[in-house]
Design a protein around this motif. Structure first.
Motif, PDB file in Angstrom:
ATOM      1  N   THR A 162       0.810  -1.221   0.000  1.00  0.00           N
ATOM      2  CA  THR A 162       0.000   0.000   0.000  1.00  0.00           C
ATOM      3  C   THR A 162       0.840   1.267   0.000  1.00  0.00           C
ATOM      4  OG1 THR A 162      -0.193  -0.308   2.376  1.00  0.00           O
ATOM      5  CG2 THR A 162      -2.050  -0.995   1.030  1.00  0.00           C
ATOM      6  N   ARG A 170      -6.456   1.074  -1.044  1.00  0.00           N
ATOM      7  CA  ARG A 170      -5.999   0.415   0.171  1.00  0.00           C
ATOM      8  C   ARG A 170      -7.122  -0.449   0.748  1.00  0.00           C
ATOM      9  NH1 ARG A 170      -2.969   4.271   4.298  1.00  0.00           N
ATOM     10  NH2 ARG A 170      -1.976   4.821   2.326  1.00  0.00           N
ATOM     11  N   GLN A 171      -8.344   0.086   0.705  1.00  0.00           N
ATOM     12  CA  GLN A 171      -9.493  -0.675   1.191  1.00  0.00           C
ATOM     13  C   GLN A 171      -9.700  -1.938   0.366  1.00  0.00           C
ATOM     14  OE1 GLN A 171     -10.975  -0.094   3.938  1.00  0.00           O
ATOM     15  NE2 GLN A 171      -9.973   1.880   4.318  1.00  0.00           N
ATOM     16  N   TRP A 174      -7.023  -4.460   1.259  1.00  0.00           N
ATOM     17  CA  TRP A 174      -7.243  -5.069   2.567  1.00  0.00           C
ATOM     18  C   TRP A 174      -8.355  -6.103   2.509  1.00  0.00           C
ATOM     19  CZ3 TRP A 174      -6.979  -0.693   6.836  1.00  0.00           C
ATOM     20  CH2 TRP A 174      -5.695  -0.131   6.806  1.00  0.00           C
ATOM     21  N   ARG A 175      -9.424  -5.734   1.805  1.00  0.00           N
ATOM     22  CA  ARG A 175     -10.545  -6.683   1.685  1.00  0.00           C
ATOM     23  C   ARG A 175     -10.079  -7.963   1.011  1.00  0.00           C
ATOM     24  NH1 ARG A 175     -14.168  -2.758   0.329  1.00  0.00           N
ATOM     25  NH2 ARG A 175     -13.930  -3.151  -1.878  1.00  0.00           N
ATOM     26  N   ARG A 178      -7.881  -9.957   3.325  1.00  0.00           N
ATOM     27  CA  ARG A 178      -8.681 -10.604   4.369  1.00  0.00           C
ATOM     28  C   ARG A 178      -9.412 -11.827   3.820  1.00  0.00           C
ATOM     29  NH1 ARG A 178     -10.401  -5.588   6.765  1.00  0.00           N
ATOM     30  NH2 ARG A 178      -9.296  -5.287   8.730  1.00  0.00           N
ATOM     31  N   THR A 191       5.026  -3.690   5.830  1.00  0.00           N
ATOM     32  CA  THR A 191       4.441  -2.369   5.664  1.00  0.00           C
ATOM     33  C   THR A 191       5.136  -1.430   6.620  1.00  0.00           C
ATOM     34  OG1 THR A 191       2.409  -1.083   5.810  1.00  0.00           O
ATOM     35  CG2 THR A 191       2.614  -2.921   7.321  1.00  0.00           C
ATOM     36  N   GLU A 196      -2.033  -0.232   9.442  1.00  0.00           N
ATOM     37  CA  GLU A 196      -2.391  -1.341   8.571  1.00  0.00           C
ATOM     38  C   GLU A 196      -2.114  -2.682   9.256  1.00  0.00           C
ATOM     39  OE1 GLU A 196      -1.832  -0.716   4.365  1.00  0.00           O
ATOM     40  OE2 GLU A 196      -0.194  -2.137   4.538  1.00  0.00           O
ATOM     41  N   GLN A 199      -4.527  -3.390  12.034  1.00  0.00           N
ATOM     42  CA  GLN A 199      -5.858  -3.833  11.625  1.00  0.00           C
ATOM     43  C   GLN A 199      -5.871  -5.255  11.101  1.00  0.00           C
ATOM     44  OE1 GLN A 199      -8.637  -1.644   9.780  1.00  0.00           O
ATOM     45  NE2 GLN A 199      -8.028   0.362  10.571  1.00  0.00           N
ATOM     46  N   LEU A 200      -4.792  -5.670  10.475  1.00  0.00           N
ATOM     47  CA  LEU A 200      -4.832  -6.931   9.750  1.00  0.00           C
ATOM     48  C   LEU A 200      -4.102  -8.094  10.415  1.00  0.00           C
ATOM     49  CD1 LEU A 200      -4.121  -5.492   6.191  1.00  0.00           C
ATOM     50  CD2 LEU A 200      -6.288  -6.448   6.954  1.00  0.00           C
ATOM     51  N   CYS A 201      -2.950  -7.817  10.986  1.00  0.00           N
ATOM     52  CA  CYS A 201      -2.049  -8.921  11.344  1.00  0.00           C
ATOM     53  C   CYS A 201      -2.348  -9.517  12.709  1.00  0.00           C
ATOM     54  CB  CYS A 201      -0.607  -8.445  11.311  1.00  0.00           C
ATOM     55  SG  CYS A 201      -0.159  -7.786   9.713  1.00  0.00           S
TER      56      CYS A 201
END
Ligand code: ADP
Ligand code: MG
Lengths: 309, 255
Positions: A162, A170-171, A174-175, A178, A191, A196, A199-201
């Motif tokens: 990103t 970016r959205q 991420w989607r 996921r 990253t 980021e 939220q994800l890892c």
């Protein structure tokens, strides 16, 4: 169960520069793993070694149990890599590039449907027949992601996907990440946007100057920060605060002040007490848990002994 | 371990497709250049030089020019493809794939052979406008064309991997490939040279490609074509070995 990625005592130097100094960790199957670190920390070098794009000086890397040197064919089949740089072959259009990539992995026409599906999923349907040089950075990034996925690898590595990408893309990314994760893929993300990773890892390694300085679940890392923040809203913006509070102030704007409290040394009770003593009336008290950014700065700066961190 | 045949074939196809996409530059331009040589040299020297008895200078020159065009384009093909992929960074796509060094080597070299054969065929057919030139031993012609292009294709892979900048590649081309191909008897027979240059020529592997190829076309040569073929095959083996070792070690491409 075999780890998705095993990294054992990996060293790498470029001339006098030690890019990696004994990296040693594993990534479990199905994990969403974050590899964080400042620029030049060695993240891309480590990823390149996983992908066989660079050879380590010492140590071994296995993907799904396959050594990246000895069993390179299986290791590469198990791995999809989205490189950090927006590279492309100017001779071919998007669909041609994807089909070639699929061919390199040993797939024939039977895989074309999957390629079209990837193009759809990444909203590239209308760009399939154009040359990459006409595409924006974000579009190129999506093509690279599709390209990394043509052979349906169980492990997907995204190297700063990103960086320089707008919010909307970016959205989308991420989607997509996921969804792949939900489908059982192991995802490795590097990253420097800590938000980021937060939220994800699920698990995060922090790399600095070629060494791992932290490796833990996101929750455990977050709880490591010795500080937390408290935001107070005062009834009277002009009130004079006592020294015991002033030394904790991080930010003050009109009625709102943010204090930084050390978990052990500073107690919220004492602060409220002091506030009461000086006659400051509070409208609101709000505690803010530390973010990854704090932990990150703390870990990467403390090691270097830098001031002001 | 099982070969990745489709992977190899895809890379080969991509390499052929790449030069076909710029066919003017990769096939037609070299053909025109070669024909210019032909027009100039054959015009000036016709009637003055007779290298082999009963064979016109144009008939002597054309096969040399044809194989020289093949050689130079073969080298240009693999070397420029590789250096471009390196500079653009898109070589990673191949390096990420489960393609062995043999598959990589064969894909690049065979695509180069295809380019060499196409250039050679175009130059030959165009030359027929100027000179009637039946082919004596088609099999020999094809053999030398393939082996010669393959040698230069492998050399091109070596140069393309080694060079980090375009001017290094140009240096390789200008100081190695061009002199070796010009000083190899394209325009003259070695027997017309002074002894020192004659000896020097016998150490130039390019001489054997050209001499053997010419034998295939006009039926006469300075050296026994089978000896030439042997030299060419040995040279191909050496160049290929160097190429494969470089690829195996990941020299400059898997830094
Ligand atoms: N091919 C190379 N040659 C020399 N130095 C390199 C090379 N690749 C990376 N480095 C150096 O190694 C260090 C780590 O780089 P890199 O892995 O790209 O860091 P990151 O991806 O974490 O930003 C940097 O100091 C970088 O300059
Ligand atoms: Mg990087």
């Amino acid at each position: 169960m075999t780890s998705a990625v095993t990294i054992a005592e990996v060293h790498k130097h470029y001339g006098a520069l030690y890019a990696l100094r004994g990296i040693d960790f594993e990534i479990k199957q199905g994990e969403f793993f974050g590899l964080l670190g400042p620029n030049g920390a060695g993240k891309s070098t480590l990823i390149n070694i996983m992908a066989g794009l660079t050879y380590a000086d010492r140590g071994a890397v296995r993907i799904n149990g396959f050594d990246v040197r000895r069993d390179y064919r299986q290791a590469r089949r198990a791995l999809g890599v989205v490189p950090q740089e927006l590279v492309y072959d100017p001779f071919f259009d998007v669909r041609e590039m994807l089909r070639l990539q699929s061919g390199y992995f040993g797939f024939g026409r039977e895989n074309h449907a999957w390629i079209d599906e990837l193009l759809e999923t990444l909203n590239l349907g209308d760009k399939a027949d154009v040359n990459m040089y006409t595409l924006s950075g974000g579009m190129k990034r999506r093509v690279l992601i599709a390209q990394a996925m043509v052979h349906k690898p169980p492990v997907l590595v995204l190297d700063e996907p990103t960086a320089g990408v707008d919010v909307e893309l970016r959205q989308i990314l991420w989607r997509f990440a996921r969804r792949l994760h939900q489908d059982g893929h192991t995802i490795v993300l590097t990253t420097h946007y800590l938000e980021e990773a937060e939220q994800l890892c699920e698990r995060i390694a922090i790399l600095d100057q070629g060494s791992i300085c932290a490796l833990d679940t996101k929750q455990a890392l977050l709880s490591r920060s010795p500080y937390r923040r408290v935001r107070l809203t005062l009834a009277d913006a002009a009130i004079e605060l006592p020294e015991s509070i002033l030394r904790l102030v991080e930010e003050r704007e009109a009625q709102s002040i943010t204090l930084r409290l050390h978990r052990l040394d500073d107690q919220l009770g004492a602060v409220l007490e002091a506030m009461h003593q000086c006659g400051g009336r509070l409208l609101d008290v709000h505690t803010v848990e530390p973010g990854l950014e704090e932990v990150f700065m703390e870990l990467t700066c403390r090691k270097r002994g830098e001031v002001g961190c | 371990m099982r070969a990745n045949t489709i992977g190899f074939y895809t890379l080969f196809t991509k390499e052929v497709w790449r030069f076909l996409k710029v066919i003017t530059q990769t096939i037609l331009t070299p053909a025109v250049t070669t024909l210019l040589y032909l027009v100039v040299f054959a015009q000036i020297l016709e009637g003055r030089v007779e290298v082999y008895e009963g064979i016109s200078y144009a008939a002597f020159l054309v096969p040399g020019l044809v194989i020289m065009a093949m050689i130079q384009n073969a080298f240009a093909n693999s070397s420029s493809s590789l250096i471009q992929s390196k500079m653009n960074g898109n070589l990673v796509f191949v390096l990420l794939a489960p393609i062995s060094v043999w598959e990589f080597y064969l894909a690049f070299v065979l695509a180069t052979v295809v380019r060499g054969l196409l250039v050679g065929a175009v130059v030959y057919v165009a030359a027929l406008w100027f000179v009637t030139l039946p082919i004596h031993h088609p099999a020999l012609v094809l053999l030398f064309a393939v082996v010669g292009s393959a040698i230069l294709g492998a050399l091109g892979v070596i140069a393309g991997i080694w060079a980090s900048k375009y001017d290094q590649l140009a240096a390789f081309q200008n100081f190695i490939v061009l002199p070796l191909s010009f000083l190899s008897g394209v325009f003259y027979s070695v027997h017309t040279l002074p002894p020192f240059w004659q000896q020097a020529t016998f150490w130039n592997p390019f001489f054997y490609m050209i001499d053997g190829f010419r034998h295939g076309v006009i039926g006469v040569s300075d050296v026994d074509p089978w000896k030439s073929l042997l030299v060419c095959l040995l040279f191909l083996a050496v160049v290929s070995a160097v190429c494969l070792v470089m690829l195996k070690k990941g020299y400059k491409i898997r830094g």
